[in-house]
Design a protein around this motif. Structure first.
Motif, PDB file in Angstrom:
ATOM      1  N   GLU A 225       0.683  -1.438  -0.024  1.00  0.00           N
ATOM      2  CA  GLU A 225       0.064   0.051   0.022  1.00  0.00           C
ATOM      3  C   GLU A 225       0.885   1.156  -0.004  1.00  0.00           C
ATOM      4  OE1 GLU A 225      -2.540   0.642   3.628  1.00  0.00           O
ATOM      5  OE2 GLU A 225      -0.644  -0.243   4.621  1.00  0.00           O
ATOM      6  N   SER A 226       0.535   2.435  -0.356  1.00  0.00           N
ATOM      7  CA  SER A 226       1.007   3.495  -0.504  1.00  0.00           C
ATOM      8  C   SER A 226       0.939   4.403   1.022  1.00  0.00           C
ATOM      9  CB  SER A 226       0.517   4.655  -1.493  1.00  0.00           C
ATOM     10  OG  SER A 226      -0.926   4.987  -1.369  1.00  0.00           O
ATOM     11  N   TYR A 227       1.782   5.536   1.067  1.00  0.00           N
ATOM     12  CA  TYR A 227       1.602   6.237   2.266  1.00  0.00           C
ATOM     13  C   TYR A 227       0.255   7.100   2.073  1.00  0.00           C
ATOM     14  CZ  TYR A 227       6.258   5.896   4.276  1.00  0.00           C
ATOM     15  OH  TYR A 227       7.489   5.185   4.703  1.00  0.00           O
ATOM     16  N   ALA A 228      -0.373   7.432   1.064  1.00  0.00           N
ATOM     17  CA  ALA A 228      -1.638   8.187   0.925  1.00  0.00           C
ATOM     18  C   ALA A 228      -2.688   7.149   1.332  1.00  0.00           C
ATOM     19  CB  ALA A 228      -1.694   8.368  -0.676  1.00  0.00           C
ATOM     20  N   GLN A 229      -2.645   6.046   0.859  1.00  0.00           N
ATOM     21  CA  GLN A 229      -3.634   4.801   1.666  1.00  0.00           C
ATOM     22  C   GLN A 229      -3.682   4.704   3.021  1.00  0.00           C
ATOM     23  OE1 GLN A 229      -2.334   1.802  -1.005  1.00  0.00           O
ATOM     24  NE2 GLN A 229      -4.099   1.747  -2.573  1.00  0.00           N
ATOM     25  N   LEU A 230      -2.355   4.719   3.421  1.00  0.00           N
ATOM     26  CA  LEU A 230      -2.121   4.539   4.708  1.00  0.00           C
ATOM     27  C   LEU A 230      -2.829   5.863   5.589  1.00  0.00           C
ATOM     28  CD1 LEU A 230      -0.803   3.372   7.484  1.00  0.00           C
ATOM     29  CD2 LEU A 230       1.434   4.348   6.709  1.00  0.00           C
ATOM     30  N   ALA A 231      -2.509   6.965   5.166  1.00  0.00           N
ATOM     31  CA  ALA A 231      -3.023   7.978   5.857  1.00  0.00           C
ATOM     32  C   ALA A 231      -4.407   7.887   6.052  1.00  0.00           C
ATOM     33  CB  ALA A 231      -2.546   9.374   4.930  1.00  0.00           C
ATOM     34  N   VAL A 232      -5.201   7.524   5.087  1.00  0.00           N
ATOM     35  CA  VAL A 232      -6.541   7.375   5.213  1.00  0.00           C
ATOM     36  C   VAL A 232      -7.256   6.468   6.422  1.00  0.00           C
ATOM     37  CG1 VAL A 232      -8.789   6.674   3.990  1.00  0.00           C
ATOM     38  CG2 VAL A 232      -7.138   7.986   2.768  1.00  0.00           C
TER      39      VAL A 232
ATOM     40  N   MET B 217       0.900  10.628   9.280  1.00  0.00           N
ATOM     41  CA  MET B 217      -0.001  11.587  10.134  1.00  0.00           C
ATOM     42  C   MET B 217       0.810  13.133  10.239  1.00  0.00           C
ATOM     43  SD  MET B 217      -2.727  10.144  10.876  1.00  0.00           S
ATOM     44  CE  MET B 217      -2.842   9.768   9.269  1.00  0.00           C
ATOM     45  N   LEU B 218       1.997  13.065  10.106  1.00  0.00           N
ATOM     46  CA  LEU B 218       2.893  14.268   9.790  1.00  0.00           C
ATOM     47  C   LEU B 218       2.411  15.062   8.647  1.00  0.00           C
ATOM     48  CD1 LEU B 218       6.318  13.299  11.080  1.00  0.00           C
ATOM     49  CD2 LEU B 218       4.653  14.550  12.336  1.00  0.00           C
ATOM     50  N   HIS B 219       2.278  14.415   7.738  1.00  0.00           N
ATOM     51  CA  HIS B 219       1.412  15.129   6.554  1.00  0.00           C
ATOM     52  C   HIS B 219       0.127  15.256   6.683  1.00  0.00           C
ATOM     53  CE1 HIS B 219       0.632  16.110   2.357  1.00  0.00           C
ATOM     54  NE2 HIS B 219      -0.245  14.997   2.348  1.00  0.00           N
ATOM     55  N   ALA B 220      -0.491  14.331   6.975  1.00  0.00           N
ATOM     56  CA  ALA B 220      -2.224  14.470   6.781  1.00  0.00           C
ATOM     57  C   ALA B 220      -2.680  15.435   8.137  1.00  0.00           C
ATOM     58  CB  ALA B 220      -2.754  13.187   6.955  1.00  0.00           C
ATOM     59  N   ARG B 221      -1.770  15.496   9.141  1.00  0.00           N
ATOM     60  CA  ARG B 221      -2.293  16.177  10.385  1.00  0.00           C
ATOM     61  C   ARG B 221      -1.631  17.298  10.876  1.00  0.00           C
ATOM     62  NH1 ARG B 221      -6.817  13.131  12.989  1.00  0.00           N
ATOM     63  NH2 ARG B 221      -7.721  12.026  11.293  1.00  0.00           N
ATOM     64  N   ALA B 222      -0.343  17.321  10.143  1.00  0.00           N
ATOM     65  CA  ALA B 222       0.461  18.741  10.611  1.00  0.00           C
ATOM     66  C   ALA B 222       1.025  19.210   9.357  1.00  0.00           C
ATOM     67  CB  ALA B 222       1.770  17.851  11.386  1.00  0.00           C
ATOM     68  N   GLY B 223       0.688  19.110   8.273  1.00  0.00           N
ATOM     69  CA  GLY B 223       1.009  19.593   6.881  1.00  0.00           C
ATOM     70  C   GLY B 223       2.406  19.500   6.443  1.00  0.00           C
ATOM     71  N   MET B 224       2.895  18.799   6.854  1.00  0.00           N
ATOM     72  CA  MET B 224       4.415  18.313   6.221  1.00  0.00           C
ATOM     73  C   MET B 224       4.251  18.144   4.968  1.00  0.00           C
ATOM     74  SD  MET B 224       7.260  15.723   7.571  1.00  0.00           S
ATOM     75  CE  MET B 224       7.678  16.643   9.129  1.00  0.00           C
ATOM     76  N   PRO B 225       5.104  18.702   4.049  1.00  0.00           N
ATOM     77  CA  PRO B 225       5.090  18.081   2.817  1.00  0.00           C
ATOM     78  C   PRO B 225       5.220  16.582   2.652  1.00  0.00           C
ATOM     79  CG  PRO B 225       6.330  19.893   2.619  1.00  0.00           C
ATOM     80  CD  PRO B 225       6.041  19.629   4.238  1.00  0.00           C
ATOM     81  N   ALA B 226       4.422  16.187   1.662  1.00  0.00           N
ATOM     82  CA  ALA B 226       4.321  14.842   1.359  1.00  0.00           C
ATOM     83  C   ALA B 226       5.579  13.849   1.131  1.00  0.00           C
ATOM     84  CB  ALA B 226       3.298  14.141   0.328  1.00  0.00           C
ATOM     85  N   GLU B 227       6.502  14.578   0.300  1.00  0.00           N
ATOM     86  CA  GLU B 227       7.464  13.843  -0.052  1.00  0.00           C
ATOM     87  C   GLU B 227       8.465  14.048   1.195  1.00  0.00           C
ATOM     88  OE1 GLU B 227       9.682  15.420  -3.620  1.00  0.00           O
ATOM     89  OE2 GLU B 227       7.907  14.788  -4.759  1.00  0.00           O
ATOM     90  N   GLU B 228       8.538  15.261   1.892  1.00  0.00           N
ATOM     91  CA  GLU B 228       9.355  15.237   3.249  1.00  0.00           C
ATOM     92  C   GLU B 228       8.730  14.186   4.072  1.00  0.00           C
ATOM     93  OE1 GLU B 228      10.296  18.166   6.666  1.00  0.00           O
ATOM     94  OE2 GLU B 228       9.452  18.967   4.924  1.00  0.00           O
TER      95      GLU B 228
ATOM     96  N   VAL C 137       0.692   3.987  20.218  1.00  0.00           N
ATOM     97  CA  VAL C 137       1.698   3.339  19.941  1.00  0.00           C
ATOM     98  C   VAL C 137       1.796   2.761  18.707  1.00  0.00           C
ATOM     99  CG1 VAL C 137       3.608   1.583  20.660  1.00  0.00           C
ATOM    100  CG2 VAL C 137       2.411   2.954  22.464  1.00  0.00           C
ATOM    101  N   THR C 138       2.307   2.999  17.562  1.00  0.00           N
ATOM    102  CA  THR C 138       2.162   2.452  16.192  1.00  0.00           C
ATOM    103  C   THR C 138       3.443   2.498  15.508  1.00  0.00           C
ATOM    104  OG1 THR C 138       1.123   2.988  14.405  1.00  0.00           O
ATOM    105  CG2 THR C 138       1.965   4.954  15.590  1.00  0.00           C
ATOM    106  N   HIS C 139       3.857   2.681  14.442  1.00  0.00           N
ATOM    107  CA  HIS C 139       5.042   2.450  13.588  1.00  0.00           C
ATOM    108  C   HIS C 139       5.414   3.821  13.036  1.00  0.00           C
ATOM    109  CE1 HIS C 139       4.078  -1.797  14.102  1.00  0.00           C
ATOM    110  NE2 HIS C 139       2.691  -1.240  14.091  1.00  0.00           N
ATOM    111  N   GLY C 140       6.723   3.757  12.215  1.00  0.00           N
ATOM    112  CA  GLY C 140       7.224   4.690  11.619  1.00  0.00           C
ATOM    113  C   GLY C 140       6.408   5.233  10.430  1.00  0.00           C
ATOM    114  N   GLY C 141       6.007   4.385   9.720  1.00  0.00           N
ATOM    115  CA  GLY C 141       4.938   4.526   8.510  1.00  0.00           C
ATOM    116  C   GLY C 141       3.615   5.406   9.003  1.00  0.00           C
ATOM    117  N   VAL C 142       3.034   4.975  10.037  1.00  0.00           N
ATOM    118  CA  VAL C 142       1.909   5.633  10.276  1.00  0.00           C
ATOM    119  C   VAL C 142       2.217   6.904  10.976  1.00  0.00           C
ATOM    120  CG1 VAL C 142       0.239   5.674  12.128  1.00  0.00           C
ATOM    121  CG2 VAL C 142       0.801   3.453  10.956  1.00  0.00           C
TER     122      VAL C 142
END
Length: 196
Positions: free
Chosen positions: A130-137, A162-173, A153-158
């Motif tokens: 799966e992609s990060y985009a799918q994971l974010a949903v 969330m840093l992108h989806a909930r904190a606005g970090m650019p997706a590539e970063e 308590v979760t994982h690096g990918g999660v």
């Protein structure tokens, strides 16, 4: 209007596969001795950050490395070891057929696909993964179900998603940022802080 909530996002402690640079994904790899020490450290950091930890909600990924991290963290806080919930939507990003491989392995075996991922790491889907985009949903839906302020308590990918989806970090970063073990990512009001 929804009240602002604070999430204390914790990556599970270290595993031997982390040390070897293997993609874990959905493989259920246990903590190593350093990982258990990191989990205890997070408990101390959380106590300093949150003060009264009894009013927080505690939710974990169902994978054993996350469950063990949560149990150790709670023991450090003098809370009942197993009095928390888990949500399958907080499981790690699936790397599909790539799980168990290292990046050098993949560059030799699937060089063209690795190049595709490097061009768009946020949207790339590994074979049967799966992609990060799918994971974010799915991870975002899991956070939305948690009441009040929470320790997750979760994982690096999660956490990246969330840093992108909930904190606005650019997706590539967000897709490339190293996520630390033994630290807490405090997510609140559209921003995050790293505490260790």
């Amino acid at each position: 209007m929804t009240a602002l909530r604070r999430f204390y996002l914790v990556r599970h402690g270290e595993t031997d596969w982390n040390v070897a640079g293997r993609l874990q994904g959905r493989r259920d790899i246990p903590l190593n001795s350093l990982g258990r020490a990191q989990a205890a450290r997070v408990g101390h950091v959380l106590h300093q950050l949150a003060g009264d930890v009894t009013g927080l909600t505690y939710v974990s990924s169902p994978m054993s490395r996350a469950l063990e991290t949560m149990r150790i963290l709670r023991t450090t806080l003098d809370l009942p070891m197993s009095d928390f919930s888990h949500d399958p939507q907080l499981a790690e990003l699936s790397f599909g057929q790539w799980e168990g491989m290292t990046w050098p392995d993949l560059r030799r075996r699937d060089a063209e696909l690795v190049k595709q991922r490097e061009l768009d790491p946020w949207s790339f889907v590994p074979p049967e993964g799966e992609s990060y985009a799918q994971l974010a949903v799915r991870a975002g839906a899991a956070l939305d179900r948690i009441p009040g302020n929470a320790v997750v308590v979760t994982h690096g990918g999660v956490i990246r998603s969330m840093l992108h989806a909930r904190a606005g970090m650019p997706a590539e970063e967000a897709a490339a940022i190293p996520i630390r073990q033994g630290a807490i990512y405090v997510l609140e009001a559209g921003a995050y802080q790293l505490k260790s």
